[in-house]
Every structure is written in structure tokens, then in C-alpha cells.
Scaffold this motif. Structure first.
Motif, short mmCIF file in Angstrom:
data_model
loop_
_atom_site.label_atom_id
_atom_site.label_comp_id
_atom_site.label_asym_id
_atom_site.label_seq_id
_atom_site.Cartn_x
_atom_site.Cartn_y
_atom_site.Cartn_z
N ASP A 140 29.76 4.85 11.93
CA ASP A 140 30.76 4.28 11.21
C ASP A 140 32.41 4.23 11.84
N ASP A 141 32.51 5.56 12.43
CA ASP A 141 33.78 5.71 13.09
C ASP A 141 33.87 5.17 14.37
N ALA A 142 32.68 4.63 15.05
CA ALA A 142 32.77 4.16 16.05
C ALA A 142 33.23 2.73 15.94
N ASP A 143 32.58 2.08 14.89
CA ASP A 143 33.05 0.65 14.40
C ASP A 143 34.55 0.78 14.05
N ALA A 144 35.01 1.65 13.41
CA ALA A 144 36.63 1.50 13.16
C ALA A 144 37.21 1.82 14.38
N LEU A 145 36.94 2.45 15.23
CA LEU A 145 37.71 2.48 16.36
C LEU A 145 37.64 1.22 17.23
N ALA A 146 36.54 0.64 17.13
CA ALA A 146 36.32 -0.61 18.06
C ALA A 146 37.24 -1.70 17.24
N ALA A 147 37.27 -1.51 16.04
CA ALA A 147 38.18 -2.67 15.16
C ALA A 147 39.72 -2.50 15.44
N THR A 148 40.21 -1.59 15.71
CA THR A 148 41.44 -1.50 15.78
C THR A 148 42.14 -1.96 17.11
N ARG A 170 21.70 12.18 17.05
CA ARG A 170 22.93 11.50 16.16
C ARG A 170 23.97 11.30 17.30
N ALA A 171 24.02 12.16 18.25
CA ALA A 171 24.89 11.83 19.26
C ALA A 171 24.61 10.58 20.16
N HIS A 172 23.53 10.37 20.54
CA HIS A 172 23.34 9.20 21.21
C HIS A 172 23.53 7.90 20.50
N ALA A 173 23.21 8.09 18.95
CA ALA A 173 23.72 6.90 18.08
C ALA A 173 24.89 6.43 18.27
N VAL A 174 25.92 7.44 18.23
CA VAL A 174 27.26 7.00 18.31
C VAL A 174 27.51 6.68 19.69
N LEU A 175 27.32 7.40 20.60
CA LEU A 175 27.58 6.85 22.33
C LEU A 175 27.04 5.55 22.39
N GLY A 176 25.85 5.17 21.90
CA GLY A 176 25.31 3.89 22.38
C GLY A 176 26.24 2.90 21.46
N LEU A 181 29.86 -1.87 21.75
CA LEU A 181 31.04 -2.32 21.41
C LEU A 181 32.13 -2.41 22.51
N GLY A 182 31.84 -1.91 23.54
CA GLY A 182 32.79 -1.87 24.58
C GLY A 182 33.96 -1.19 24.40
N VAL A 183 33.96 -0.10 23.82
CA VAL A 183 34.98 0.64 23.47
C VAL A 183 35.61 1.34 24.78
N PRO A 184 36.67 1.49 25.17
CA PRO A 184 37.22 2.04 26.46
C PRO A 184 37.47 3.65 26.12
N GLY A 185 37.46 4.20 27.37
CA GLY A 185 37.91 5.59 27.26
C GLY A 185 37.08 6.55 27.62
#
Length: 244
Positions: A140-148, A170-176, A181-185
Motif C-alpha cells: 500500500d505504501d508503494a502505491d501511495a508513493l507511486a501516486a504522488t 514480504r520484501a519482494h512483494a514491495v520491491l516488485g 509501478l515504475g517508481v524511480p530511485g
């Protein structure tokens, strides 16, 4: 890259080597740098030892570390709990860093995507010339970051507690999710509590930055006692070298 997380929200009773004062933080930073840390993350404290976002306390801690470790990147937390879970008070405190000379401001600060008001303090930090590390604890945090659409210095994939045997999945679920979502960084992977050492190893195997320190764990990989942050960094560096 290994970042040393020097103290977090812990109290001195948690470990005899926990650094609290600016001078203690500076000495811990110097020791961890010698042990192989590439950057440090800390939670500055007030005179009573409480976590603080005040310019007075942040500036004193950053100044002490810079004097002891010239050129070492220095970061701090902006955890919402530090301001009593008040987003407005957090923004007011962070904006107060504008009164500090640039050399007394941190190089970067972590902002947790799960916390109310994260985008406002993110913008405040950018205006101050402070880099932002995005704290991503979940899909969910990954989604929130992408949305910003906001860009950050580094994405912290942080697996906070929970069962050790599910920490890698759990880590790879977030990384994936971040990748899809193409989040940079660049990514930094670490865990707190039981997952800490498992995720140091996973970061090494995945070619990712990581962090270790008394904020995350109080013992070595097999539960052995450690003298402090520098011991943890040495142990992590050795594991990354072997794993690499």
C-alpha cells in the motif's frame, strides 16, 4: 552501501552502547564509518533524551557528526510519533530547520508513506535542500508513493517486525510492486527485529543497499551480543563481502 542506523526510538536501557547525546552520536558515527558504514541515520534527542525534530537538537546532532566525520552523509528521521502524531507540529518543526546554517542541516531525512501528512513534510524538506528517503513498509505504501509522482533520494523498503520466515517474501512483494509501478530511485532493503539479518543477506544477494545498527537489532546474526553499532556494521560488511 551500508547505512548505520545509530539509535532509533530505543532507550539507553536497551543497550549500554546506545548513543543519545550529540557527542555520543558523533563517536558512534566515527566508529561505524571506520567499520565500513557509508552513511548514518539517527534520531536526535533533547536534553531529557526524548526524540526531537527541533532545529536546536537536530542541528546540534548533525554538527557534532560532521565535525567527527567530515564528508559522511548524515540523515535523520521525521517519524510522526516524534511530534506526538501531530502532522502540523511536525511540519512546523521541520520548517524550523531553515534557521540552521546549511552545514547543520541533515543531508537527507526519512519520510514514512504510511503517516498522515507525508507529502507536506516531503515538500518542506525539498525546499530546505534536504534529500528525502521514502519509507515504504508495505505494498500500500508503494502505491501511495507511486501516486504522488514525487522523486526521492532513496526508497527505503522497510520490513518492520513480523515473522522472520516471511520477511523475504514480504520484501519482494514491495520491491516488485515498486518496479511494476515504475517508481524511480535506488532501493535500500532492511528489516527491524527478527527480519534484520535475513534482509541484510537478501540485500547483498539482490545487489541492493542495506542498513544495520542498534535501531534495527541488538545482537549479531546468530544472537550473539555486540558491543555497539560498529560491531553490527562490521558483521554486516563481512556478510555482504562473503555473499558477493
Amino acid at each position: 552501501m551500508i547505512k548505520a542506523c545509530l539509535n532509533g526510538s530505543r532507550t539507553p536501557g536497551d543497550h549500554p552502547a546506545l548513543p543519545v547525546t550529540p557527542l555520543e552520536l558523533a563517536e558512534a558515527a566515527r566508529e561505524t564509518r571506520e567499520a565500513g558504514a557509508d552513511a548514518v541515520h539517527m534520531h536526535p534527542r533533547d536534553a531529557a533524551g526524548r526524540e526531537s525534530l527541533s532545529a536546536v537538537h537536530v542541528g546540534a546532532a548533525v554538527r557534532a557528526v560532521r565535525q567527527a566525520c567530515p564528508g559522511l552523509p548524515v540523515g535523520v528521521s521525521t517519524g510522526l510519533w516524534i511530534s506526538g502524531w501531530d502532522p502540523g507540529a511536525r511540519r512546523e518543526a521541520v520548517r524550523g530547520w531553515a534557521a540552521l546554517p546549511p552545514e547543520d542541516r541533515p543531508d537527507f531525512a526519512s519520510v514514512n508513506l504510511s503517516e498522515q501528512g507525508f507529502s507536506g513534510v516531503w515538500q518542506d524538506l525539498r525546499r530546505l535542500g534536504v534529500g528525502v528517503e521514502a519509507g515504504v513498509w508495505s505494498v500500500d505504501d508503494a502505491d501511495a508513493l507511486a501516486a504522488t509522482g514525487l522523486e526521492c533520494l532513496r526508497v527505503l523498503v522497510e520490513i518492520i517486525g513480523g515473522p522472520a520466515d516471511t520477511s523475504v517474501s514480504r520484501a519482494h512483494a514491495v520491491l516488485g510492486r515498486l518496479d511494476r509501478l515504475g517508481v524511480p530511485g535506488p532501493r535500500l532493503l532492511h528489516g527491524e527485529g527478527a527480519p534484520a539479518w535475513i534482509l541484510v543477506d537478501e540485500a547483498g544477494q539482490s545487489g541492493l543497499a542495506t542498513r544495520i545498527g542498534l535501531e534495527d537489532v541488538l545482537h549479531g546474526p546468530v544472537g550473539e551480543p555486540v558491543g555497539g553499532n560498529a560491531d553490527l556494521v562490521r558483521l554486516a560488511r563481512a556478510r555482504l563481502v562473503v555473499g558477493g
